[in-house]
Design an enzyme around this catalytic site. Sequence first.
Site, PDB file in Angstrom:
ATOM      1  N   ASP A 154       0.826  -1.201   0.000  1.00 37.97           N
ATOM      2  CA  ASP A 154       0.000   0.000   0.000  1.00 37.97           C
ATOM      3  C   ASP A 154       0.867   1.261   0.000  1.00 37.97           C
ATOM      4  OD1 ASP A 154      -2.351   1.419   0.011  1.00 37.97           O
ATOM      5  OD2 ASP A 154      -2.649   1.274   2.179  1.00 37.97           O
ATOM      6  N   ASN A 156     -10.462  -3.319  -6.748  1.00 37.76           N
ATOM      7  CA  ASN A 156      -9.672  -2.348  -7.510  1.00 37.76           C
ATOM      8  C   ASN A 156     -10.264  -2.027  -8.876  1.00 37.76           C
ATOM      9  OD1 ASN A 156      -6.442  -3.508  -6.257  1.00 37.76           O
ATOM     10  ND2 ASN A 156      -7.800  -1.912  -5.481  1.00 37.76           N
TER      11      ASN A 156
END
Length: 257
Positions: free
Chosen positions: A28, A76
């Site tokens: 991340d 996503n």
Amino acid sequence: MALFKTKESIVIDDAQLKIPQHIAIIMDGNGRWAKKRMMPRAAGHKAGMNTVKRISSSASELGVKVLTLYAFSTENWSRPSDEVNFLMQLPINFFNDFVPDLIKNNIRVAITGNIEALPNATRNAVLQAVEQTAGGTGMILNFAMNYGGQVEIVNATKVIAEAVEKGQINIADINSTTFATALQTAHLGDLAAPDLMIRTSGELRLSNFLPYQAAYSELYFTDVLWPDYSADDLLLAVQSYTKRDRRFGGLKDESEK
């Protein structure tokens, strides 16, 4: 006997390290890394790809048996189409460039997730990398692509329910082993459950990543953004893991009762 020096100037004797067999990483911070530098998010993802190369090599050198990287989640797809398209191109570029090094380092590529839903070029690049590195007997570099933990559990339940409906198994025979073999990590066998799960960028959640498999994983969170993540940062996480007492709900000895 090698010594590793971390960013916090802690010297670690590698003979004292307890190396996790399976490390899973939520990579991340690519977007924030780019924003801090007033660059497009794509630049952060590209920098993050270079980190994948660096950390894969470091984990292999440490003796990690499986490194699972959360590359693209089922959620996503909701990102802007230009970013999704860029993310779908990244595996093509990554494998074209890095497969020779993976073969040289005896690393085998594996995939967890529904890759059938990926664009043809992306899926073909992934499958080709799996085929090209199939002879590797060292670390398994396992990419979670188009993966979502809740969907995985629901689908596993459907697979088992269908087997019961067809009379292939009885309800009484369903156990944790039965369930594990229906999950998308079944190809990892006894190494399916991560010993250590790392998340970069300071976020304190698992984001639908391996919820069943991570039931007893040791969790490690760091503020370091993924493009900046280094071999020293990985060693800090392994050092933290080494100091932990994994009891899996039990007690170590009678004195702890």
